[in-house]
Design a protein around this motif. Structure first.
Motif, PDB file in Angstrom:
ATOM      1  N   PRO A  39       0.862  -1.183   0.000  1.00  0.00           N
ATOM      2  CA  PRO A  39       0.000   0.000   0.000  1.00  0.00           C
ATOM      3  C   PRO A  39       0.903   1.239   0.000  1.00  0.00           C
ATOM      4  O   PRO A  39       1.948   1.252   0.657  1.00  0.00           O
ATOM      5  CB  PRO A  39      -0.788  -0.117   1.296  1.00  0.00           C
ATOM      6  N   LEU A  40       0.503   2.269  -0.732  1.00  0.00           N
ATOM      7  CA  LEU A  40       1.353   3.443  -0.926  1.00  0.00           C
ATOM      8  C   LEU A  40       0.583   4.720  -0.624  1.00  0.00           C
ATOM      9  O   LEU A  40      -0.525   4.910  -1.117  1.00  0.00           O
ATOM     10  CB  LEU A  40       1.857   3.463  -2.372  1.00  0.00           C
ATOM     11  N   GLY A  41       1.172   5.581   0.196  1.00  0.00           N
ATOM     12  CA  GLY A  41       0.574   6.867   0.522  1.00  0.00           C
ATOM     13  C   GLY A  41       1.627   7.953   0.512  1.00  0.00           C
ATOM     14  O   GLY A  41       2.821   7.684   0.325  1.00  0.00           O
ATOM     15  N   SER A  42       1.181   9.195   0.704  1.00  0.00           N
ATOM     16  CA  SER A  42       2.125  10.310   0.736  1.00  0.00           C
ATOM     17  C   SER A  42       1.668  11.343   1.758  1.00  0.00           C
ATOM     18  O   SER A  42       0.479  11.473   2.044  1.00  0.00           O
ATOM     19  CB  SER A  42       2.255  10.952  -0.645  1.00  0.00           C
ATOM     20  N   LEU A  43       2.653  12.060   2.289  1.00  0.00           N
ATOM     21  CA  LEU A  43       2.403  13.123   3.261  1.00  0.00           C
ATOM     22  C   LEU A  43       3.027  14.418   2.769  1.00  0.00           C
ATOM     23  O   LEU A  43       4.140  14.410   2.243  1.00  0.00           O
ATOM     24  CB  LEU A  43       3.056  12.801   4.614  1.00  0.00           C
ATOM     25  N   ASP A  44       2.338  15.514   2.968  1.00  0.00           N
ATOM     26  CA  ASP A  44       2.936  16.836   2.820  1.00  0.00           C
ATOM     27  C   ASP A  44       2.959  17.424   4.219  1.00  0.00           C
ATOM     28  O   ASP A  44       1.926  17.746   4.784  1.00  0.00           O
ATOM     29  CB  ASP A  44       2.138  17.724   1.876  1.00  0.00           C
ATOM     30  N   VAL A  45       4.152  17.555   4.778  1.00  0.00           N
ATOM     31  CA  VAL A  45       4.307  17.927   6.186  1.00  0.00           C
ATOM     32  C   VAL A  45       4.446  19.433   6.390  1.00  0.00           C
ATOM     33  O   VAL A  45       4.785  19.877   7.492  1.00  0.00           O
ATOM     34  CB  VAL A  45       5.512  17.195   6.825  1.00  0.00           C
ATOM     35  N   SER A  46       4.146  20.218   5.379  1.00  0.00           N
ATOM     36  CA  SER A  46       4.358  21.667   5.446  1.00  0.00           C
ATOM     37  C   SER A  46       3.782  22.307   6.697  1.00  0.00           C
ATOM     38  O   SER A  46       4.428  23.131   7.336  1.00  0.00           O
ATOM     39  CB  SER A  46       3.760  22.351   4.219  1.00  0.00           C
TER      40      SER A  46
END
Length: 157
Positions: A39-46
């Motif tokens: 499973p693949l996800g992404s985060l934008d931690v700005s």
């Protein structure tokens, strides 16, 4: 890195969470090399960074995308370059807003040191000993190209 991941997890890799943007590119490339895609996800931690008030908001803020349940999941956080550890801390803070993972491990393409927080990668593509005026910049997503760049020294330093 894919071999290290396969050796450790075999046919059941953890969910991969790439940090925008370079870490997301690395996570995608890593996932493509696994025998069984994870499973693949992404985060934008700005908004989770502790230097948000001094750094400001990047022009390319994207929404985080975690298309799986975080609560109870084993996660592999993926970033392109590990330097101070502050981006990783921000990513972990954001992940806990989604739930309480069973575990979080860290994979980075490049570790260049200069730590300000006690964070170390579990999987590392390459460790580089760069002086403080150099950084690694990743361009992508395809092809992924890494380049060592010079950071201009301010006149008052």
């Amino acid at each position: 890195m894919a071999e290290q991941l396969a050796d450790e997890y075999g046919e059941a890799p953890p969910a991969l969470v790439g940090i925008q943007s370079g870490g997301a590119w690395v996570a995608e490339a890593l996932n493509a090399r696994l025998a069984s895609p994870a499973p693949l996800g992404s985060l934008d931690v700005s908004f989770y960074r502790d230097d948000f008030d001094t750094r400001g908001l990047k022009r390319t803020v994207k929404p985080s995308d975690l298309p799986f349940e975080v609560d109870g999941a084993h996660l592999l956080l993926v970033d392109d370059v590990l330097m101070t550890g502050r981006t990783i801390r921000a990513a972990m803070n954001e992940l806990f807003d989604y739930g309480r993972p069973a575990s979080i491990r860290l994979a980075v393409l490049f570790d260049i040191g200069h730590r300000e927080l006690p964070i170390r990668p579990d999987i590392c593509g390459e460790t580089l000993a760069l002086p403080p005026h150099q950084r690694v910049e990743l361009r992508g997503p395809a092809p992924l190209v890494a380049e060592v760049i010079e950071i201009p020294v301010k006149a008052d330093e």
